[in-house]
Design an enzyme around this catalytic site. Structure first.
Site, short mmCIF file in Angstrom:
data_model
loop_
_atom_site.label_atom_id
_atom_site.label_comp_id
_atom_site.label_asym_id
_atom_site.label_seq_id
_atom_site.Cartn_x
_atom_site.Cartn_y
_atom_site.Cartn_z
N ARG A 105 0.81 -1.23 0.00
CA ARG A 105 0.00 0.00 0.00
C ARG A 105 0.84 1.27 0.00
NH1 ARG A 105 -2.83 -3.19 3.70
NH2 ARG A 105 -4.73 -4.07 2.80
N LYS A 137 2.49 11.67 -10.45
CA LYS A 137 1.56 10.89 -11.25
C LYS A 137 2.27 9.64 -11.76
CE LYS A 137 -1.81 13.86 -13.56
NZ LYS A 137 -2.19 14.29 -14.93
N GLU A 169 8.30 19.01 -23.56
CA GLU A 169 7.71 19.30 -22.24
C GLU A 169 8.41 20.50 -21.60
OE1 GLU A 169 4.99 17.90 -20.93
OE2 GLU A 169 4.82 15.86 -21.66
N LYS A 205 6.64 23.27 -13.15
CA LYS A 205 5.72 22.18 -12.84
C LYS A 205 5.53 22.05 -11.33
CE LYS A 205 4.21 17.60 -13.71
NZ LYS A 205 4.30 16.40 -14.52
N GLU A 227 -4.77 17.17 -8.95
CA GLU A 227 -5.42 17.63 -10.19
C GLU A 227 -6.92 17.83 -10.05
OE1 GLU A 227 -3.86 15.72 -13.63
OE2 GLU A 227 -5.15 16.83 -14.98
N ARG A 274 -3.99 22.30 -11.92
CA ARG A 274 -2.99 21.39 -12.45
C ARG A 274 -3.30 20.95 -13.88
NH1 ARG A 274 -0.10 16.33 -9.35
NH2 ARG A 274 0.92 15.45 -11.18
N ASN A 291 -1.72 19.95 -18.97
CA ASN A 291 -2.13 19.11 -20.10
C ASN A 291 -2.14 19.86 -21.43
OD1 ASN A 291 -2.52 16.71 -18.65
ND2 ASN A 291 -4.48 17.47 -17.89
N HIS A 309 -1.94 18.06 -24.69
CA HIS A 309 -2.07 16.63 -24.44
C HIS A 309 -3.39 16.04 -24.94
CE1 HIS A 309 1.58 17.13 -22.21
NE2 HIS A 309 1.60 15.85 -21.83
N HIS A 361 -2.43 13.03 -26.97
CA HIS A 361 -2.75 11.64 -26.59
C HIS A 361 -3.54 10.94 -27.68
CE1 HIS A 361 -2.25 12.08 -21.93
NE2 HIS A 361 -1.11 11.80 -22.55
N HIS A 392 6.19 10.60 -27.63
CA HIS A 392 5.31 11.42 -26.82
C HIS A 392 5.52 12.92 -27.06
CE1 HIS A 392 2.73 12.66 -23.56
NE2 HIS A 392 3.72 13.33 -23.00
#
Lengths: 367, 367
Positions: A123, A144, A186, A228, A238, A242, A246, A249, A253, A266
Site C-alpha cells: 500500500r 503521477k 515538455e 511544474k 489535479e 494542475r 495538459n 495533451h 494523446h 510522446h
C-alpha cells in the site's frame, strides 16, 4: 548541482540536478532517510541498464545497501499490469519491507511503472527517481504514476510522490537526437503555460540544448521542473489548476493512440498538440504571435509542427472522445491566451477541434 | 438507522447501518454528492449478485444513474490482479469518468478488490461500500484496499477511503452460520483492543448475535465500526497506533497462508491468532483473565479457540517471517495487557511464538 524543493507539506521532496550524481547515489539515499536495513529494488529497462545499472548497484552496495534489480524491455509496452506484477514478485522475493524503496533508473516509462509499483507494494513504500531522459523531467515532478490498459493510456495508476529525484546530467549524453527533441517538448510546454521569458530563452538556446550542453540543459531542466513543481504544489491531485499542464495533451494523446509508438514519440505528439492548441487560442482571440512563437520554439527544438496527412481525422476525434479528460461529455481544452498564459476552457466544440486537426495537416510539412 | 462519521478531514465519510438501505441506495448516492451524469460500476460476486444485484441496479436506475456491473467468483482467489484488470476493462467499456464511482456490493473480498480498482482507475475515483457480511464491517472502515499476490496476501493495494458505506442489515439474513461467526471475530477484536465493556456485552449477547437479531447486530456493527474509526482517524496510513488493529493477525495470516481457504476462514484464523496473542500476553505479565475472557468471547461467538494438530509449526513460522508486518527483521506483535488494552511489542522472540503455536494445538479441541 542545482536543487529544487517540491513543496507538498509532509510529502515535500528535493530534485537534485547535476553531473556525477549517480556516483553519489548511496550517500544521497542515506541523506533522504533511507535505511540500509531495508533492501532496495532498482527498476530499469534494457536500453538504460547496460549503461548505468551495474555502476549504480555497486555504488549502492558500497554504501551498505542491499539492492536487487528488475529489468523490463525499453518502450511504452512495458507500462503494463504484467510488468507491474513482475516487479511485485521481485520485491517479494527480495524481501522488500515497508521501509524499503523502489528506485526508477530510466525515462518516463520506467518512472511511471516503478512509481506505480512503489505506490501499491504494501500500500505504498518509498520511491526514488533517477531520470535518464529529458522527457522524464516532466514525469519526475508531481507524483503521477501509472500503467496502461490496452484500451487507454495511464488509466491505472496513483498519485505517489517520490522521496528524492536524482537527475544525473551525464546520463543524458547517450540520448539519441530524436529523444532529446521529444524531451524538449515538455520543457517548452512549461514555458508556454507560465513563463514567456523562458520561452525566449529556449528559442535563443535551442542549439545548445540540442547539443546537450550541460550548463544549458541543467538550467532548462531546473526551470521546467520549477514551473511544474509550482503548479503541482497548489493542486496535488489535479482538482483544478494542475490541468493546465495538459496543454497539447488532448490532441497529443489522441495522436499517440492512433499512431504506432515508433511513428510518433510522446514529445512529438504533444508538440503537434500544442500547435493545435495555439491555433485554437488564436481562433478564440489570442494574438497571432501566440501561434508563431509556439511554432518557432517547438520547431527550433527539432519537433514536428504539423500532422502527416495520412492521419485519419475521424480516428483522432474518436480517440479524443475516449480520453479521460472529458468529464461528463463536455470537451475540456487548455488554450493559450498569450505566450506564458493559458486558460482552461470547458466550452470547446467538437467541430472546432476537427477543423484544427484538418488544418494541422495543411501546415508546413514534417520538419 | 444508525450513522457514524469516520473523521479523516477532507476524506471523512459516513457509515449508515440499518434495515432497508439498499432500497434507498440511489437517494443515498445523490446525497453523498454523486452525479447521475457519470456512470457507476457495481462490483459483486456470484454468491451475492443473485440475491441483491438486480434490485440494486434497478433502484439506481430509477434514481437516474447509469449503472453497469461486474461479477467475480465468490471467494478469496478473486482478489487477484487478473480480476482487477477485468474491472478496469468494464470501467473503460462503460465509460466511467473521474466523477464516477465504483460500488462494492458484497463482503470483504469484493470490497478490497473493488476498492483497489477505485483507488487506481484514473488514479482514484469515488468508492461506495455496501457490505453484505459481518466481517466486512472491519474492511469497510479505514480505506485499506488490496489484492493478493500468489506469494503474499494484500500485498498490492492502496489507502483509499470510501465516500459512503451503506450497511443494509437485511442482507445479513442470508449469511451462513459459519460466516456469521467468522464476522464476529473482528467485532470481538475491536472490543478486545479498546473496550472491555463491549467485550462483556458480546459475551452476554452472543446468542442474539448468532441468531442475527437485527437490533443486537446493528449495535455490534456500530460499536465495531466506531472503535476502528476512532483508531483509523488518528493514524490513517498505519504509521503507528493503527497497527493495534492487527491483534491476532500475525498468527492468523500465517494460518491462512498454510491452510486451504475452506479449512480456515479469515475470522477463524484470527480467532486462533487472538487466543495465541492472549497466551503471549499472559506470559509477558498480563492477568490470566485476559486469556480466559478472550477465549470465552470468541468461543461463545462460535469461533475456534485452538489449532488443529495437523498444522505444521515450521510452515506457520515460515509464513510469519514472510508477513509484511516484520519491518527490518524484528518480530512485531500486538499483545494484550488487559481486556480492552493492547500494546505494540517489537521484542517478541521467534521461540516464544513457536511455543505459543505448539500450545495452541494442545488447547481444547475445535469447537
Amino acid at each position: 548541482m542545482r536543487e529544487l524543493m517540491v513543496n507538498l507539506g509532509e510529502r515535500s521532496y528535493p530534485i537534485r540536478i547535476g553531473s556525477g550524481l549517480l556516483a553519489r547515489a548511496g550517500e544521497q539515499l542515506l541523506q533522504a532517510g533511507l535505511s540500509v536495513k531495508s533492501p532496495l529494488l532498482v527498476v530499469s529497462d534494457d536500453a538504460v541498464a547496460p549503461l548505468y545499472l551495474d555502476g549504480l548497484l555497486e555504488q549502492l552496495r558500497s554504501s551498505g545497501f542491499r539492492a536487487a534489480s528488475c529489468i523490463v524491455p525499453a518502450g511504452e509496452p512495458s507500462k503494463s499490469l504484467a510488468r507491474f506484477e513482475e516487479i511485485m514478485t521481485k520485491a517479494l522475493e527480495h524481501g522488500l519491507d515497508r521501509k524499503s524503496a523502489i528506485v526508477a533508473l530510466g525515462g518516463g516509462v520506467v518512472g511511471d511503472l516503478a512509481g506505480y509499483a512503489a505506490a501499491s507494494y504494501m500500500r505504498g513504500i518509498r520511491f526514488v527517481q533517477m531520470p535518464t531522459t529529458i522527457l522524464a523531467h516532466d514525469s519526475s515532478v508531481g507524483g503521477k504514476v501509472a500503467v496502461n490498459h490496452p484500451m487507454a493510456k495511464n488509466i491505472i495508476g496513483a498519485f505517489h510522490q517520490p522521496s528524492l529525484v536524482l537527475y544525473d546530467l551525464d546520463t543524458l549524453k547517450t540520448l539519441p537526437r530524436r529523444e532529446v527533441s521529444s524531451g524538449l517538448a515538455e520543457v517548452v510546454k512549461h514555458g508556454l503555460i507560465r513563463d514567456a521569458t523562458f520561452v525566449d530563452w529556449c528559442i535563443d538556446n535551442a542549439e545548445r540544448l540540442l547539443a546537450l550542453d550541460a550548463e544549458a540543459l541543467g538550467y532548462a531542466l531546473y526551470k521546467g521542473c520549477a514551473v511544474k513543481a509550482d503548479i503541482v504544489s497548489s493542486d496535488e491531485t489535479e482538482q483544478g489548476v494542475r490541468a493546465i499542464l495538459n496543454l497539447g495533451h488532448t490532441i497529443g494523446h489522441a495522436l499517440e493512440a492512433v499512431a504506432g509508438y515508433n511513428e510518433l514519440h510522446h514529445g512529438e505528439a504533444i508538440s503537434i498538440g500544442m500547435i493545435g492548441s495555439a491555433m485554437l487560442g488564436v481562433q478564440l482571440g489570442a494574438p497571432q504571435e501566440v501561434y508563431l512563437r509556439t511554432r518557432e520554439a517547438l520547431g527550433k527544438a527539432g519537433l514536428p509542427v504539423s500532422l502527416p496527412e495520412h492521419f485519419d481525422t475521424d480516428r483522432i476525434m474518436e480517440a479524443m472522445m475516449h480520453d479521460k479528460k472529458f468529464g461528463e461529455g463536455k470537451m475540456v481544452f487548455i488554450v493559450p491566451t498569450a505566450i506564458g498564459e493559458v486558460e482552461i476552457r470547458q466550452d470547446i466544440r467538437q467541430q472546432w477541434v476537427r477543423d484544427i486537426v484538418e488544418r494541422l495537416k495543411r501546415e508546413a510539412s514534417w520538419p
